[in-house]
Motif scaffolding. Structure first.
Motif, short mmCIF file in Angstrom:
data_model
loop_
_atom_site.label_atom_id
_atom_site.label_comp_id
_atom_site.label_asym_id
_atom_site.label_seq_id
_atom_site.Cartn_x
_atom_site.Cartn_y
_atom_site.Cartn_z
N ASN A 59 49.95 9.78 39.33
CA ASN A 59 48.83 10.10 38.44
C ASN A 59 47.49 9.92 39.16
O ASN A 59 46.57 10.74 39.01
CB ASN A 59 48.88 9.21 37.20
N THR A 60 47.39 8.86 39.96
CA THR A 60 46.14 8.61 40.68
C THR A 60 45.94 9.62 41.80
O THR A 60 44.81 10.08 42.04
CB THR A 60 46.17 7.18 41.28
N LEU A 61 47.03 10.00 42.46
CA LEU A 61 46.94 10.89 43.61
C LEU A 61 46.41 12.27 43.22
O LEU A 61 45.61 12.86 43.93
CB LEU A 61 48.32 11.01 44.25
N PHE A 270 44.72 3.91 49.81
CA PHE A 270 44.99 5.07 48.95
C PHE A 270 44.27 6.31 49.46
O PHE A 270 44.83 7.41 49.49
CB PHE A 270 44.56 4.76 47.51
N VAL A 271 43.00 6.17 49.86
CA VAL A 271 42.23 7.32 50.35
C VAL A 271 42.88 7.91 51.59
O VAL A 271 42.96 9.13 51.76
CB VAL A 271 40.78 6.91 50.62
N LYS A 272 43.39 7.05 52.48
CA LYS A 272 44.06 7.53 53.69
C LYS A 272 45.31 8.32 53.33
O LYS A 272 45.58 9.38 53.90
CB LYS A 272 44.43 6.34 54.58
N LEU A 277 48.26 13.25 53.04
CA LEU A 277 49.31 13.95 52.32
C LEU A 277 48.84 15.27 51.74
O LEU A 277 49.55 16.29 51.82
CB LEU A 277 49.85 13.04 51.20
N VAL A 278 47.65 15.30 51.17
CA VAL A 278 47.21 16.47 50.42
C VAL A 278 46.18 17.29 51.19
O VAL A 278 46.32 18.52 51.30
CB VAL A 278 46.62 16.02 49.06
N ARG A 279 45.20 16.67 51.75
CA ARG A 279 44.06 17.41 52.27
C ARG A 279 44.21 17.88 53.71
O ARG A 279 43.56 18.84 54.12
CB ARG A 279 42.79 16.55 52.15
N VAL A 280 45.05 17.21 54.51
CA VAL A 280 45.14 17.55 55.93
C VAL A 280 46.50 18.11 56.30
O VAL A 280 46.58 19.12 57.01
CB VAL A 280 44.82 16.31 56.80
N ASN A 281 47.58 17.49 55.83
CA ASN A 281 48.90 17.80 56.37
C ASN A 281 49.89 18.37 55.36
O ASN A 281 51.10 18.39 55.62
CB ASN A 281 49.51 16.53 56.99
N MET A 282 49.43 18.85 54.22
CA MET A 282 50.36 19.40 53.25
C MET A 282 51.11 20.61 53.81
O MET A 282 52.33 20.73 53.66
CB MET A 282 49.63 19.78 51.96
N GLU A 283 50.41 21.51 54.49
CA GLU A 283 51.07 22.69 55.05
C GLU A 283 52.03 22.30 56.18
O GLU A 283 53.09 22.91 56.33
CB GLU A 283 50.02 23.68 55.56
#
Length: 425
Positions: A59-61, A270-272, A277-283
């Motif tokens: 939920n936080t992520l 958490f920010v790291k 996970l989401v902003r840099v390496n999701m693809e």
């Protein structure tokens, strides 16, 4: 602009200068537009014990509240509960699937807790492979349910990893991208947390557990990913509560002594985690899942089915011949198993017949024995009956004789009595 043409028969590349603008430099923009129109899918597997904070962190992520029922600690086995959501940010659509391992670590015997997780991951690979092998397939429109990232939640209740954690991660590392996180990191002080991180990474290396390493090949993200690899496992805190700190409302956990701010990097990682996970390496996670884990599964499956690559002597193979060979092998194996089952059936029938004959023989002997006993008892009873009849005849003869004697005695006694009476008169 330059065009680099490479042909298989040439060992060198030919570089040709263009005399003017052609327009294929817009290919990246075309790919972006097409990808945005199709949307993206991302699937996260949350592995951890009940109550460790998996749902709260999700939920936080993603800065929302997902529907999820609270799990009890009394499940007799582990089962996986996937939930899919449609998310939109700006003009990008994301189909997010979160898979929870309900009941993980709650059983007394935890030896096979990892099996339902492995079966679920393999099932998603199997679905994608089936779609690939269809005659009429639609890989772009089908819902890709393969697990792209596994967040493994480590409970901060000890000074090292549990045997359950090591066994499970060892079984999963060839199937999925594992990102270890220390849950509820606000329950451990800073010095102990640093020691716990070092201890966890040391145990993972010594046990040969391969976790996901953020890629450093791309120069654009090489520096930040190299730095973040040194912070693994991430110590995270989740919270959906807004707490006023100073003049701002921030997501934090409020305690009598103060607050733990989720997005404050001095308080937790958490920010790291969100950045990586989401902003840099999701693809890259999606690509690694397809190119590494799914490719390994696909290769093993096709080898089981009898397919193989070109032989070392450069002889190509025919799909039809491979299919026919596999079909022949399957039919031969089926016939062998049928013959084994038939022989087993014949042996069972023979054993049953022998057992029935033995029981019939025993029953026959028992019948003959009872028959002899019956004849002996009948003979004995006949002899007793004859003896009784003889005794009755003798008794009747004695009775008749006694009655005769009594009659004679009565008659003989009455005549003298009359003579004496006449004399008196």
């Amino acid at each position: 602009s330059r065009n680099v043409a490479t042909e298989p028969c040439y060992t060198s590349k030919r570089t040709i200068e263009l005399n003017g603008h052609v327009g294929f430099d817009s290919l990246p923009d075309q790919l972006v537009s097409k990808s945005v129109a199709q949307g993206f899918s991302f699937n996260i597997l949350c592995v951890g014990e009940t109550g460790v904070g998996k749902s709260t962190l999700m939920n936080t992520l993603f800065n929302t509240t997902f529907e999820n029922e609270e799990a009890s600690h009394y499940g007799n086995k582990v089962h996986l509960h996937p939930q899919t959501y449609e998310l939109q940010e700006s003009n990008v659509n994301l189909k997010l699937t979160i898979v929870h391992t309900v009941g993980f670590g709650d059983q007394i015997n935890r030896e096979e807790s990892f099996k339902p997780i492995l079966e679920y991951i393999d099932t998603q690979f199997e679905k994608y492979l089936e779609e690939e092998l269809k005659i009429k397939r639609s890989l772009f429109s089908c819902h890709d349910t393969r697990i792209h990232a596994c967040l493994y939640f480590i409970a901060p209740s000890g000074h090292s990893l549990k045997s359950l954690d090591l066994v499970t991660m060892k079984k999963l590392d060839s199937k999925v991208n594992i990102i270890p996180v220390i849950a509820k990191a606000d329950t451990v002080n800073r010095s102990e947390l640093d020691k716990l991180k070092i201890k966890i990474m040391s145990e993972l290396v010594s046990n040969g557990v391969q976790i996901y390493q953020f890629p450093t090949e791309d120069e654009a993200v090489a520096e930040i990913n190299s730095s973040m690899n040194t912070h693994l496992p991430f110590a995270v805190v989740g919270s959906v509560e807004n707490v006023k700190v100073g003049n701002k409302l921030v997501k934090a956990r409020l305690y009598p002594w103060g607050s733990v701010q989720v997005e404050n990097e001095n308080h937790c990682d958490f920010v790291k985690l969100r950045e990586m996970l989401v902003r840099v390496n999701m693809e890259d996670l999606r690509e690694q899942t397809h190119a590494r884990h799914y490719e390994l599964y696909r290769r093993c499956k096709l080898e089981e089915m009898g397919f193989k690559d070109t032989d070392p002597d450069s002889k190509s193979f025919s799909l039809q011949e491979t299919y026919e060979a596999k079909r022949k092998e399957f039919l031969t194996d089926l016939q062998r198993k049928e013959e084994e089952m038939r022989q087993m059936f014949v042996n069972k029938v023979k054993e049953a017949e022998a057992e029935l004959k033995e029981k019939e023989k025993e029953l026959h002997e028992r019948f003959e024995q009872l028959k002899r006993m019956h004849q002996e008892e009948k003979k004995t009873l006949e002899e007793k009956r004859r003896n009784l009849e003889e005794e009755m005849n003798a008794f009747n003869r004695r009775k008749v004789a006694a009655e005769t004697l009594m009659g004679q005695a009565v008659q003989g006694g009455s005549q003298p009595f009359k003579k004496d009476k006449d004399k008196k008169k």
